[in-house]
Design an enzyme around this catalytic site. Structure first.
Site, short mmCIF file in Angstrom:
data_model
loop_
_atom_site.label_atom_id
_atom_site.label_comp_id
_atom_site.label_asym_id
_atom_site.label_seq_id
_atom_site.Cartn_x
_atom_site.Cartn_y
_atom_site.Cartn_z
N PRO A 1 -3.36 -15.51 4.48
CA PRO A 1 -2.31 -15.85 5.46
C PRO A 1 -1.58 -14.60 5.95
O PRO A 1 -1.51 -13.58 5.25
CB PRO A 1 -1.34 -16.74 4.67
CG PRO A 1 -1.89 -16.88 3.31
CD PRO A 1 -2.95 -15.85 3.12
N TYR B 1 0.38 -3.75 -5.20
CA TYR B 1 0.18 -5.18 -4.96
C TYR B 1 -1.13 -5.42 -4.23
O TYR B 1 -1.91 -6.32 -4.58
CB TYR B 1 1.35 -5.72 -4.14
CG TYR B 1 1.19 -7.15 -3.68
CD1 TYR B 1 1.48 -8.21 -4.53
CD2 TYR B 1 0.77 -7.44 -2.38
CE1 TYR B 1 1.33 -9.52 -4.10
CE2 TYR B 1 0.63 -8.75 -1.94
CZ TYR B 1 0.92 -9.78 -2.80
OH TYR B 1 0.78 -11.09 -2.38
N ASN C 1 2.33 -13.26 7.37
CA ASN C 1 3.66 -13.44 6.78
C ASN C 1 4.09 -14.90 6.83
O ASN C 1 4.06 -15.52 7.89
CB ASN C 1 4.69 -12.58 7.51
CG ASN C 1 4.42 -11.10 7.35
OD1 ASN C 1 3.36 -10.60 7.70
ND2 ASN C 1 5.38 -10.38 6.80
N LEU D 1 7.31 -21.00 -2.11
CA LEU D 1 7.34 -21.34 -0.69
C LEU D 1 6.18 -22.24 -0.27
O LEU D 1 6.39 -23.32 0.29
CB LEU D 1 7.31 -20.02 0.10
CG LEU D 1 7.19 -20.05 1.61
CD1 LEU D 1 8.37 -20.77 2.23
CD2 LEU D 1 7.11 -18.62 2.14
N VAL D 2 4.95 -21.83 -0.55
CA VAL D 2 3.79 -22.59 -0.10
C VAL D 2 3.56 -23.81 -0.99
O VAL D 2 3.23 -24.90 -0.51
CB VAL D 2 2.53 -21.71 -0.07
CG1 VAL D 2 1.35 -22.49 0.49
CG2 VAL D 2 2.78 -20.46 0.77
#
Length: 310
Positions: free
Chosen positions: A159, A132, A161, A11-12
């Site tokens: 960050p 996690y 969500n 995603l990033v």
């Protein structure tokens, strides 16, 4: 200058790839196809080959609430191994700046809100993602240790969500926005109810992936503080899962068929993050409002349903 971006197919990483032509660096985007970062030798050879001046470390074993609850060992061990290798090798090869990506979900479950950068290790994380969270907390400890013992410029950003194009839209493993997007798409396609797992009451802050990519580049070029930095819109951006699901349903013109299945666990109720430190440094940054970002995300998903991660 060479900028190595791990986890670049995610995603990033995809968002950084999209905006990379705006910056005067030689970007090297690598993914699991290039090396297994849980393997020290493979990681070393990859870094040695590309000789990065800077590293943006995004690679991780990630997932939504139910993956965190059902695959605890994988979430712990895989992330510990990846992060150990990347941080240590960045030191060995004298990387000028390493930016590691954490998450607000790793903060203590019982905290005074809004949470800030100083509170990361102030208590146990929520039980639903504890494995996690502890793995990610160790990245911060690892980077801080190298800073203090060797003077390495290794920092962590945190960050809230994240959502946007190129996310993982798997119905079981995905985070909330992509999972709900895929679920609503299928509900409308099959003329069924759009079922949202849980009560919809938990509160979250979301950041659009392209906004986050711009902030990563700002951190690379401008951030000189040694402490971690929360990357988040303000408290006023916080929305309930019900509100998010409603915006997603509206983007499909399907809000009249939405219902909630309260037999599923909600997870942590809130994790409101304080972005005061960020805004004092970059006060004019404009975040994408979710009412703008959700339709953009839905449009991308519909146009890429055949090729995206599901």
């Amino acid at each position: 200058m060479n900028v190595l971006v791990t986890g670049s197919s995610g995603l990033v990483g995809s968002a950084i790839n999209k905006i990379s032509p705006n910056y005067n660096y030689n970007f090297i985007f690598v993914s699991s196809k290039d090396a297994d970062l849980t393997d020290y030798t493979q990681t070393y050879e990859l870094f040695k080959k590309h000789s990065p001046d800077y590293v943006i470390h995004l690679a991780a074993c990630v997932g939504g609430l139910f993956k965190n609850m059902n695959q605890r060992v994988d979430m712990l061990e895989t992330n510990l191994m990846i992060n150990f290798n990347v941080v240590k090798i960045s030191h060995v090869l004298k990387v000028k700046k390493l930016i590691c990506c954490l998450s607000t979900c790793i903060f203590p479950d019982e905290a005074t809100y809004p949470i800030n950068e100083t509170m990361l290790h102030g208590g146990s994380p929520h039980h639903s993602n504890a494995a996690y969270a502890h793995a990610k907390r160790m990245v911060e400890v690892h980077c801080k240790s190298y800073r203090e013992q060797y003077g390495d410029n290794f920092i962590c950003v945190i960050p809230t969500n994240i959502y946007g194009p190129h996310d993982n839209y798997n119905l079981e493993d995905a985070h909330v926005v992509p999972a709900l997007t895929h679920r609503c798409y299928l509900a409308k396609k099959e003329n069924k109810q759009f079922v949202v797992r849980g009560s919809g009451s938990p509160l979250r802050q979301f950041i659009y992936s392209e906004d986050l990519a711009k902030l990563f580049m700002w951190v690379l070029e401008n951030y000189t503080d040694k402490g971690s930095l929360i990357l988040s819109p303000g408290e006023e951006s916080e929305m309930s899962i019900k509100e998010i699901a409603t915006e997603i349903a509206k983007s499909f013109d399907y809000e009249h068929r939405m219902e909630f299945d309260t037999t599923y666990e909600d997870g942590q109720f809130k994790k409101t993050a304080d972005n005061t430190k960020l805004m004092n440094l970059i006060e004019n940054f404009k975040f994408t409002d979710m009412k703008e970002g959700i339709p953009k995300n839905t449009e991308w998903f519909i146009n890429n349903i055949e090729s995206c991660r599901t």
